[in-house]
Design a protein around this motif. Structure first.
Motif, PDB file in Angstrom:
ATOM      1  N   THR A  51       0.832  -1.205   0.000  1.00  0.00           N
ATOM      2  CA  THR A  51       0.000   0.000   0.000  1.00  0.00           C
ATOM      3  C   THR A  51       0.868   1.258   0.000  1.00  0.00           C
ATOM      4  N   LEU A  52       1.891   1.236   0.831  1.00  0.00           N
ATOM      5  CA  LEU A  52       2.825   2.361   0.909  1.00  0.00           C
ATOM      6  C   LEU A  52       3.478   2.632  -0.450  1.00  0.00           C
ATOM      7  N   HIS A  53       3.930   1.566  -1.092  1.00  0.00           N
ATOM      8  CA  HIS A  53       4.626   1.758  -2.364  1.00  0.00           C
ATOM      9  C   HIS A  53       3.681   2.186  -3.482  1.00  0.00           C
ATOM     10  N   GLN A  54       2.449   1.725  -3.389  1.00  0.00           N
ATOM     11  CA  GLN A  54       1.454   2.205  -4.355  1.00  0.00           C
ATOM     12  C   GLN A  54       1.243   3.714  -4.172  1.00  0.00           C
ATOM     13  N   ALA A  55       1.154   4.162  -2.922  1.00  0.00           N
ATOM     14  CA  ALA A  55       0.954   5.593  -2.655  1.00  0.00           C
ATOM     15  C   ALA A  55       2.141   6.403  -3.175  1.00  0.00           C
ATOM     16  N   ARG A  56       3.334   5.874  -3.019  1.00  0.00           N
ATOM     17  CA  ARG A  56       4.512   6.593  -3.528  1.00  0.00           C
ATOM     18  C   ARG A  56       4.492   6.680  -5.050  1.00  0.00           C
ATOM     19  N   ARG A  57       4.092   5.603  -5.695  1.00  0.00           N
ATOM     20  CA  ARG A  57       4.011   5.641  -7.172  1.00  0.00           C
ATOM     21  C   ARG A  57       2.946   6.639  -7.612  1.00  0.00           C
ATOM     22  N   ASP A  58       1.824   6.650  -6.920  1.00  0.00           N
ATOM     23  CA  ASP A  58       0.742   7.590  -7.256  1.00  0.00           C
ATOM     24  C   ASP A  58       1.218   9.031  -7.132  1.00  0.00           C
ATOM     25  N   GLN A  59       1.993   9.279  -6.081  1.00  0.00           N
ATOM     26  CA  GLN A  59       2.504  10.632  -5.856  1.00  0.00           C
ATOM     27  C   GLN A  59       3.375  11.090  -7.038  1.00  0.00           C
ATOM     28  N   VAL A  60       4.216  10.190  -7.543  1.00  0.00           N
ATOM     29  CA  VAL A  60       5.076  10.522  -8.689  1.00  0.00           C
ATOM     30  C   VAL A  60       4.209  10.842  -9.906  1.00  0.00           C
ATOM     31  N   VAL A  61       3.218   9.997 -10.147  1.00  0.00           N
ATOM     32  CA  VAL A  61       2.327  10.209 -11.299  1.00  0.00           C
ATOM     33  C   VAL A  61       1.617  11.560 -11.187  1.00  0.00           C
ATOM     34  N   ASP A  62       1.134  11.876  -9.995  1.00  0.00           N
ATOM     35  CA  ASP A  62       0.455  13.163  -9.761  1.00  0.00           C
ATOM     36  C   ASP A  62       1.375  14.340 -10.058  1.00  0.00           C
ATOM     37  N   ALA A  63       2.596  14.264  -9.528  1.00  0.00           N
ATOM     38  CA  ALA A  63       3.553  15.358  -9.719  1.00  0.00           C
ATOM     39  C   ALA A  63       3.872  15.519 -11.206  1.00  0.00           C
ATOM     40  N   CYS A  64       4.013  14.419 -11.908  1.00  0.00           N
ATOM     41  CA  CYS A  64       4.325  14.484 -13.343  1.00  0.00           C
ATOM     42  C   CYS A  64       3.167  15.114 -14.104  1.00  0.00           C
ATOM     43  N   ARG A  65       1.960  14.772 -13.702  1.00  0.00           N
ATOM     44  CA  ARG A  65       0.771  15.309 -14.376  1.00  0.00           C
ATOM     45  C   ARG A  65       0.692  16.824 -14.141  1.00  0.00           C
ATOM     46  N   THR A  66       0.883  17.240 -12.908  1.00  0.00           N
ATOM     47  CA  THR A  66       0.880  18.672 -12.583  1.00  0.00           C
ATOM     48  C   THR A  66       1.937  19.394 -13.398  1.00  0.00           C
ATOM     49  N   TYR A  67       3.117  18.774 -13.476  1.00  0.00           N
ATOM     50  CA  TYR A  67       4.220  19.408 -14.170  1.00  0.00           C
ATOM     51  C   TYR A  67       3.937  19.502 -15.671  1.00  0.00           C
ATOM     52  N   SER A  68       3.448  18.424 -16.262  1.00  0.00           N
ATOM     53  CA  SER A  68       3.248  18.451 -17.720  1.00  0.00           C
ATOM     54  C   SER A  68       2.108  19.398 -18.087  1.00  0.00           C
ATOM     55  N   ALA A  69       1.163  19.600 -17.146  1.00  0.00           N
ATOM     56  CA  ALA A  69       0.074  20.534 -17.410  1.00  0.00           C
ATOM     57  C   ALA A  69       0.591  21.971 -17.423  1.00  0.00           C
ATOM     58  N   SER A  70       1.658  22.226 -16.652  1.00  0.00           N
ATOM     59  CA  SER A  70       2.146  23.601 -16.559  1.00  0.00           C
ATOM     60  C   SER A  70       3.375  23.835 -17.433  1.00  0.00           C
ATOM     61  N   SER A  71       3.741  22.849 -18.207  1.00  0.00           N
ATOM     62  CA  SER A  71       4.952  23.005 -19.018  1.00  0.00           C
ATOM     63  C   SER A  71       4.693  22.645 -20.471  1.00  0.00           C
ATOM     64  N   ARG A  72       5.320  23.379 -21.353  1.00  0.00           N
ATOM     65  CA  ARG A  72       5.195  23.080 -22.777  1.00  0.00           C
ATOM     66  C   ARG A  72       6.287  22.136 -23.248  1.00  0.00           C
ATOM     67  N   LYS A  73       7.274  21.968 -22.397  1.00  0.00           N
ATOM     68  CA  LYS A  73       8.413  21.134 -22.807  1.00  0.00           C
ATOM     69  C   LYS A  73       7.971  19.684 -22.962  1.00  0.00           C
ATOM     70  N   ARG A  74       8.245  19.155 -24.129  1.00  0.00           N
ATOM     71  CA  ARG A  74       8.000  17.737 -24.346  1.00  0.00           C
ATOM     72  C   ARG A  74       9.278  17.143 -24.861  1.00  0.00           C
ATOM     73  N   ARG A  75       9.704  16.085 -24.261  1.00  0.00           N
ATOM     74  CA  ARG A  75      10.894  15.473 -24.821  1.00  0.00           C
ATOM     75  C   ARG A  75      10.828  13.966 -24.730  1.00  0.00           C
ATOM     76  N   VAL A  76      11.589  13.360 -25.631  1.00  0.00           N
ATOM     77  CA  VAL A  76      11.636  11.920 -25.689  1.00  0.00           C
ATOM     78  C   VAL A  76      12.985  11.504 -25.120  1.00  0.00           C
ATOM     79  N   LEU A  77      13.018  10.373 -24.469  1.00  0.00           N
ATOM     80  CA  LEU A  77      14.293   9.911 -23.938  1.00  0.00           C
ATOM     81  C   LEU A  77      15.194   9.426 -25.061  1.00  0.00           C
ATOM     82  N   THR A  78      16.498   9.639 -24.879  1.00  0.00           N
ATOM     83  CA  THR A  78      17.481   9.063 -25.790  1.00  0.00           C
ATOM     84  C   THR A  78      18.359   8.129 -24.966  1.00  0.00           C
ATOM     85  N   PRO A  79      19.101   7.215 -25.631  1.00  0.00           N
ATOM     86  CA  PRO A  79      19.948   6.307 -24.846  1.00  0.00           C
ATOM     87  C   PRO A  79      20.871   7.048 -23.877  1.00  0.00           C
ATOM     88  N   GLY A  80      21.336   8.244 -24.263  1.00  0.00           N
ATOM     89  CA  GLY A  80      22.195   9.025 -23.366  1.00  0.00           C
ATOM     90  C   GLY A  80      21.545   9.354 -22.023  1.00  0.00           C
TER      91      GLY A  80
END
Ligand SMILES: *[C@@H]1O[C@H](CO)[C@@H](O)[C@H](O)[C@H]1NC(C)=O
Ligand SMILES: *[C@@H]1O[C@H](CO)[C@@H](O)[C@H](O)[C@H]1NC(C)=O
Ligand SMILES: *[C@@H]1O[C@H](CO)[C@@H](O)[C@H](O)[C@H]1NC(C)=O
Ligand SMILES: *[C@@H]1O[C@H](CO)[C@@H](O)[C@H](O)[C@H]1NC(C)=O
Length: 327
Positions: A51-80
């Motif tokens: 349960t604890l680890h699920q809550a931590r994963r949810d928190q990351v997802v939430d923060a990413c969603r908040t961030y992507s909503a407020s940012s125009r930056k989109r990038r794709v990962l590269t091997p580097g």
């Protein structure tokens, strides 16, 4: 190992069955003779952890969603971007290492896991060996399709720490110790040249007495950002491990290092013979120490450095330190 493979396939729901299976075997083969055996607790401990680890994963997802909503930056990962992801093919495991968050010990454990029996005790591996790049394989060394396969199917984890404690730990380790002058030469001389008025010739040449205040000036200077990515010891976890692109199955914390580490080793199916090395380092950077270092920093620079690490605070659920003066 079989069990952990199943876990990976249906990670979200499998933790329940994982717990059930353990409970079943234990009650079958250990009918309560041993006084320390308390199946009820075993069971609730593990599902509590899930349960604890699920809550931590949810928190990351939430923060990413908040961030992507407020940012125009989109990038794709590269091997580097994948240089910090250490791969263990035998256990289908990926560890994103973050310097100053028990990374030497975790690299030692990864060496044991990938050594096919050559090593069994992590603490028998000298710390410098754990940092020799060729001793562990990282994800950027694979082809694109191999990378995608591993990102999709392997169990991925990282360990994080309160961002300012990590920062002070990095500062103390790289600038206040005399044993290795490479950071003094690479960063210290530059920092003193830029931020110290009337620096002595000695300080300019050796760069070995950088003040925390000067280090912070360097970090928040826009010129530093333009010079390129920050050194890995003070780079954000967000930039090192890309948690908005890579969906980590477990976010471990330095504050609960042993519990989280051993929980992960259980998930991998090696918990019976491999435990995370426990250590109590007396020189460890604490929050009290961190507060002392920050007390010398101006309120304006406290705000700037908080902005720099804000994503790490938010994603990993660290509250704004009470010692900051953010007004
Ligand atoms: C975040 O931290 C608060 C306060 O320490 C705690 O109560 C809460 O359970 C944490 N949430 C997650 C997702 O870890
Ligand atoms: C000093 O640190 C650098 C970078 O971490 C490393 O490459 C070098 O081997 C170290 N030197 C010694 C003498 O430990
Ligand atoms: C630097 O040295 C000059 C000349 O000695 C002096 O006037 C000035 O106050 C010094 N500045 C600082 C910041 O110490
Ligand atoms: C804070 O600044 C004072 C004066 O510059 C200095 O003597 C002290 O060592 C500093 N403290 C820390 C923790 O950096």
């Amino acid at each position: 190992m079989r069990m952990s493979r199943i876990c990976r396939m249906v990670f979200a729901t499998c933790l329940g069955s994982f717990v059930l299976v353990i409970f079943y075997f234990q009650s079958l083969f250990n009918p309560g003779e041993s006084p320390s055996f308390t199946p009820q607790r075993e069971c609730s401990d593990l599902s509590g952890a899930a349960t604890l680890h699920q809550a931590r994963r949810d928190q990351v997802v939430d923060a990413c969603r908040t961030y992507s909503a407020s940012s125009r930056k989109r990038r794709v990962l590269t091997p580097g971007d994948l240089k910090h992801l250490v791969v263990d093919e035998d256990h289908e495991l990926i560890y994103c290492y973050v310097p100053k968050v028990a990374c030497t010990n975790w690299k030692r454990v990864m060496m044991v896991l990938t050594s096919r029996g050559k090593y069994t005790d992590p603490m028998k591996i000298p710390s410098n060996e754990a940092h020799i790049p060729s001793n562990l394989k990282t994800l950027n060394q694979y082809s694109i399709s191999e990378i995608n396969h591993r990102l999709k199917n392997y169990l991925k984890f990282l360990f994080v720490r309160e961002p300012f404690e990590r920062l002070v730990s990095a500062y103390r380790n790289k600038f206040t110790l005399k044993y290795n002058s490479s950071f003094h030469k690479r960063f210290g001389t530059r920092i003193i040249r830029r931020y110290r008025k009337n620096a002595t010739q000695d300080a300019l040449v050796n760069g070995d007495d950088v003040k925390f205040k000067e280090f912070i000036e360097y970090l928040v200077d826009p010129a530093t950002q333009k010079d390129g990515p920050l050194n890995e010891h003070w780079q954000t976890v967000y930039q090192l491990c890309h948690p908005c692109h890579i969906h980590y199955d477990m976010v471990g914390k330095y504050e609960t290092l042993e519990d989280d580490s051993n929980y992960l080793l259980e998930l991998v199916g090696v918990g019976n013979f491999l435990r995370f090395p426990s250590y109590a380092k007396s020189t460890r950077t604490t929050d009290i120490m961190t507060a002392q270092f920050f007390s010398n920093i101006s309120s304006q620079q406290q705000i700037q450095v908080y902005q720099l690490y804000k994503m790490d605070f938010h994603m990993f659920n660290y509250s704004i330190p009470s010692y900051l003066r953010l007004d």
